[in-house]
Enzyme design. Structure first.
Site, PDB file in Angstrom:
ATOM      1  N   SER A  84       9.351   5.561  -3.492  1.00 35.81           N
ATOM      2  CA  SER A  84       9.171   4.636  -2.380  1.00 35.81           C
ATOM      3  C   SER A  84       8.092   5.189  -1.466  1.00 35.81           C
ATOM      4  O   SER A  84       7.972   6.413  -1.305  1.00 35.81           O
ATOM      5  CB  SER A  84      10.485   4.523  -1.603  1.00 35.81           C
ATOM      6  N   SER A  85       7.333   4.292  -0.868  1.00 36.10           N
ATOM      7  CA  SER A  85       6.296   4.729   0.074  1.00 36.10           C
ATOM      8  C   SER A  85       6.932   5.496   1.220  1.00 36.10           C
ATOM      9  O   SER A  85       6.319   6.361   1.834  1.00 36.10           O
ATOM     10  CB  SER A  85       5.543   3.526   0.631  1.00 36.10           C
TER      11      SER A  85
ATOM     12  N   HIS B  25       4.503   1.756  -8.077  1.00 36.57           N
ATOM     13  CA  HIS B  25       3.561   0.631  -8.011  1.00 36.57           C
ATOM     14  C   HIS B  25       2.680   0.613  -9.265  1.00 36.57           C
ATOM     15  O   HIS B  25       2.429  -0.440  -9.843  1.00 36.57           O
ATOM     16  CB  HIS B  25       2.638   0.765  -6.794  1.00 36.57           C
TER      17      HIS B  25
ATOM     18  N   GLY C 283       0.808  -1.219   0.000  1.00 33.61           N
ATOM     19  CA  GLY C 283       0.000   0.000   0.000  1.00 33.61           C
ATOM     20  C   GLY C 283       0.836   1.261   0.000  1.00 33.61           C
ATOM     21  O   GLY C 283       2.019   1.223  -0.338  1.00 33.61           O
TER      22      GLY C 283
ATOM     23  N   LYS D 117      13.545  -2.147  -7.897  1.00 34.19           N
ATOM     24  CA  LYS D 117      13.856  -1.287  -6.744  1.00 34.19           C
ATOM     25  C   LYS D 117      14.315  -2.148  -5.562  1.00 34.19           C
ATOM     26  O   LYS D 117      15.252  -1.806  -4.858  1.00 34.19           O
ATOM     27  CB  LYS D 117      12.597  -0.488  -6.391  1.00 34.19           C
TER      28      LYS D 117
END
Ligand code: AMP
Length: 279
Positions: free
Chosen positions: A185-186, A36, A30, A149
């Site tokens: 990146s989150s 993503h 998420g 990644k």
């Protein structure tokens, strides 16, 4: 787009699909971003339907604090997934996946697990192997998409699929970057303004290391990167390694037949960032 939280219901839906429907699967934790989405778009092109999972997997976190602070944005995630025409979302709770036994299986990844991330994140890859294997059993995809990644993770999953005869084709996807080069990146959302400003230095250094690797020996490149990072007080190098792509063995002597990659992990304040580049 259908959203399921229960294993039984997502399995029922998948079972009800017409025979021969190809399923592309993108597992995520998420806090979705364009990186993503690039995996999902690729999966969309190559399959009849796309399943995305959203699950912050507790067993792959070695630090409780990191797990607690991992960004969560389920509503925004669902809107993004709709915008790329995702077909099925599977977003289970931890209880649904692990019941009361939040534990990893023990895997043998033929030594891949002891390198780089494995040295610094205790039990991380057993957690990753456990959840990906479980999700594959639930979704039964034809193809699953993983970002370069997390290159070590990609090799670990390839190893797990091969050694456990899991009938899923693993598709590697290129690293998607911000305009200034920072790998998406989150975790980037948690950077302070100052750390966000200096973070592109990581990829800049990787690109220069690639150039240097063409003309110098690997050890010199490693020392050069270590020194460069010392010049950035806001960034703290955890590791920089040049390794063979396939085995992730640290390079000894350059061999023109081998493919190499440089891997880096850096702390920007409390946030740990990783990146890599093909050499
Ligand atoms: P995560 O939600 O961080 O577990 O990531 C889910 C999948 O997206 C993994 O296969 C990651 O490697 C991939 N991914 C994350 N960030 C990127 C990126 N910047 N470019 C390409 N793939 C990514």
């Amino acid at each position: 787009m259908l959203v399921f939280a229960k294993i039984k219901s997502v399995q029922q839906k998948i079972k009800s699909l017409k025979k021969g429907t190809s399923i592309g699967f993108v597992p995520t934790m998420g806090a979705l971003h364009k990186g993503h989405l690039s995996l999902i778009e690729r999966a969309k092109k190559e399959n009849d339907i796309v399943v995305v999972s959203i699950f912050v997997n507790p067993t792959q976190f070695d630090k409780q604090e990191d797990l607690i602070n991992y960004p969560k944005s389920i509503d925004a995630d669902l809107s993004l997934l709709k915008s790329v025409y995702c077909d099925i979302v599977f977003a289970p709770s931890s209880k649904e996946v692990y019941a009361d036994d939040v534990k990893s299986e023990n895997f043998n990844f033929d030594g891949l697990e002891f390198k780089m991330e494995g040295k610094f994140r205790d039990g991380h890859f057993n957690g990753v192997g456990t959840i990906v294997k479980r999700l594959f059993e639930i979704v039964k995809p034809n193809k699953a998409y993983f970002g370069e990644k997390d290159f070590q993770q990609l090799q670990i999953i390839r190893n797990m699929v091969k050694n456990h005869n899991v009938p899923v084709k693993i598709v590697p996807c290129e690293i998607y970057r911000e305009n200034d080069g920072l790998a998406m990146s989150s975790r980037n959302a948690r950077l302070t303004e100052d750390h966000r400003k200096v973070a592109p230095f990581i990829y800049k250094t990787l690109k220069l290391a690639k150039l240097k690797f063409g003309i110098e020996n690997a050890l010199n490149v490693v020392h050069w990167v270590e020194n460069e990072l010392k010049k950035q007080p806001l960034l703290e190098l955890e590791y920089f390694e040049i390794a063979e792509e396939e085995t992730l063995q640290t390079i000894k002597n350059k061999n023109s037949k081998q493919k190499y990659r440089a891997f880096i992990a850096v702390f920007a304040g409390k946030i740990r960032l990783i990146d890599n580049i093909s050499l």
